[in-house]
Design an enzyme around this catalytic site. Structure first.
Site, PDB file in Angstrom:
ATOM      1  N   ILE A 136     -17.629   1.290  69.149  1.00  0.00           N
ATOM      2  CA  ILE A 136     -16.265   1.437  68.657  1.00  0.00           C
ATOM      3  C   ILE A 136     -15.718   0.036  68.395  1.00  0.00           C
ATOM      4  O   ILE A 136     -16.201  -0.949  68.940  1.00  0.00           O
ATOM      5  CB  ILE A 136     -15.362   2.223  69.644  1.00  0.00           C
ATOM      6  CG1 ILE A 136     -15.360   1.576  71.032  1.00  0.00           C
ATOM      7  CG2 ILE A 136     -15.795   3.667  69.735  1.00  0.00           C
ATOM      8  CD1 ILE A 136     -14.492   2.314  72.043  1.00  0.00           C
ATOM      9  N   ASP A 137     -14.734  -0.044  67.517  1.00  0.00           N
ATOM     10  CA  ASP A 137     -14.218  -1.334  67.088  1.00  0.00           C
ATOM     11  C   ASP A 137     -13.608  -2.121  68.240  1.00  0.00           C
ATOM     12  O   ASP A 137     -13.167  -1.549  69.244  1.00  0.00           O
ATOM     13  CB  ASP A 137     -13.150  -1.146  66.004  1.00  0.00           C
ATOM     14  CG  ASP A 137     -13.699  -0.482  64.751  1.00  0.00           C
ATOM     15  OD1 ASP A 137     -14.911  -0.598  64.510  1.00  0.00           O
ATOM     16  OD2 ASP A 137     -12.901   0.159  64.023  1.00  0.00           O
ATOM     17  N   LYS A 138     -13.547  -3.417  68.065  1.00  0.00           N
ATOM     18  CA  LYS A 138     -12.967  -4.315  69.065  1.00  0.00           C
ATOM     19  C   LYS A 138     -11.591  -3.843  69.506  1.00  0.00           C
ATOM     20  O   LYS A 138     -11.298  -3.774  70.707  1.00  0.00           O
ATOM     21  CB  LYS A 138     -12.874  -5.732  68.488  1.00  0.00           C
ATOM     22  CG  LYS A 138     -12.108  -6.709  69.359  1.00  0.00           C
ATOM     23  CD  LYS A 138     -11.945  -8.060  68.676  1.00  0.00           C
ATOM     24  CE  LYS A 138     -11.070  -8.997  69.510  1.00  0.00           C
ATOM     25  NZ  LYS A 138     -10.861 -10.298  68.850  1.00  0.00           N
ATOM     26  N   ARG A 236     -10.189   4.843  60.372  1.00  0.00           N
ATOM     27  CA  ARG A 236      -9.214   3.933  59.763  1.00  0.00           C
ATOM     28  C   ARG A 236      -9.268   4.007  58.240  1.00  0.00           C
ATOM     29  O   ARG A 236      -8.230   4.039  57.566  1.00  0.00           O
ATOM     30  CB  ARG A 236      -9.477   2.517  60.257  1.00  0.00           C
ATOM     31  CG  ARG A 236      -9.331   2.366  61.766  1.00  0.00           C
ATOM     32  CD  ARG A 236      -9.982   1.098  62.278  1.00  0.00           C
ATOM     33  NE  ARG A 236      -9.338  -0.079  61.720  1.00  0.00           N
ATOM     34  CZ  ARG A 236      -9.828  -1.311  61.830  1.00  0.00           C
ATOM     35  NH1 ARG A 236     -10.990  -1.503  62.447  1.00  0.00           N
ATOM     36  NH2 ARG A 236      -9.186  -2.327  61.299  1.00  0.00           N
TER      37      ARG A 236
END
Length: 302
Positions: A136-138, A236
């Site tokens: 998962i993204d930062k 997103r």
């Protein structure tokens, strides 16, 4: 190891300057290092960086294969949501990078896992991504599964491939949805305009996101989103594509505005469910909404 051979076409220039012209993507210091290591020859003889080859001379260069950096253990606190001898599930905080990459070789989840698990991590994804089955993204918080063994890793990867691995997120997005529930089916690929971003691209990889509205506020919606696929930045990109970008997503959405308290997109990996790849047990886990998410909800309600 790659080997290159050239015929010199200039007269009176130092060999390091000539190499800079031949290899513009490499730094002068890197090329001088190759000369010092004896990896550059002129007419079959090693030379110093002050050598000035003549027109017609044969220049040969060896460039070694790049060596990937190795992640090192770091004593970073982890919130473990579930664990056994085969795998574990962590609740990743916002702001933590999952695995080392350019610009982030320390302070990552992998660095923390190496300290916590020692050698007990799957090696399928190499030395920089040990145990990492998905990411998962930062600036996305929430649940992430990690494989300790190769058989567990392979079993989980197969579930993801077959779409039997449940990943649910919650997000706050801009605006109200036309329908309380819906499905976004739009292919995703690397943006041709900005290689750091993803985009909806005809011929891209299939990407499907299902959503349902949990609550509506003045100009915003609280959504639950379920992934059918797992493309980079999928939620997103899809939310921005349908005109409802995730709040505080300055890459695909709008400036933070009144929610400057939120560092990065308001997106949380809330629930994960899967069949244990070794025991067959059904595992279903939920992570509470983090403080930053709750603060934004309180501001909307207020």
């Amino acid at each position: 190891m790659k080997r290159y051979s050239f015929i010199c076409e200039t007269e009176g220039e130092r060999i390091d300057k000539t190499l800079t012209f031949l290899f513009p993507e490499q730094s002068r210091s890197f090329l001088q290092g190759l000369i010092a290591e004896g990896r550059v020859t002129v007419n079959g003889k090693t030379v110093s960086k002050s050598c000035k080859p003549s027109v017609g001379d044969t220049i040969e260069v060896e460039i070694p294969d790049p060596v990937a950096p190795v992640a090192v253990p770091e004593d970073i606190p982890l919130e473990i949501a579930w664990e056994d001898e085969h795998l574990l599930v962590v609740n990743k905080p916002k702001g933590m990078v999952v695995h080392p990459a350019a610009g982030n070789y320390t302070g990552t989840l992998v660095n923390a896992l190496l300290h916590y698990c020692g050698d007990s991590l799957s090696g399928i994804n190499g030395v920089l991504r040990p145990g990492i089955v998905h990411r998962i993204d930062k600036d996305t918080s929430g649940l992430l599964i990690v494989a300790k063994t190769d058989p567990a890793h392979r079993g989980l990867a197969e579930q993801i491939k077959e779409h039997s691995f449940t990943r649910q997120y919650e997000a706050i997005v801009v605006g109200h949805m036309r329908q309380p529930e819906g499905r976004v089916d739009a292919p995703i690929a690397r943006s041709s305009a900005d290689r750091k971003k993803m985009a909806i691209v005809a011929g891209g990889k299939p990407a499907v996101t299902n959503y349902e509205t949990l609550a509506e506020y003045a100009g915003y919606s609280h959504l639950r989103l379920t992934l059918e696929t797992g493309r980079t930045h999928q939620i997103r990109v899809h939310m921005a594509h349908i005109g409802h970008p995730v709040v505080c997503d300055t890459v695909y959405g709008l400036p933070k505005g009144q929610f400057a308290c939120c560092e990065g997109q308001c997106l949380h990996a809330r629930r994960i469910a899967f069949e244990h790849p070794i025991t067959g047990e059904h595992i279903d886990l939920t992570a509470p909404l983090p403080e930053y998410f709750g603060e934004i909800l309180r501001r909307m309600q207020g």
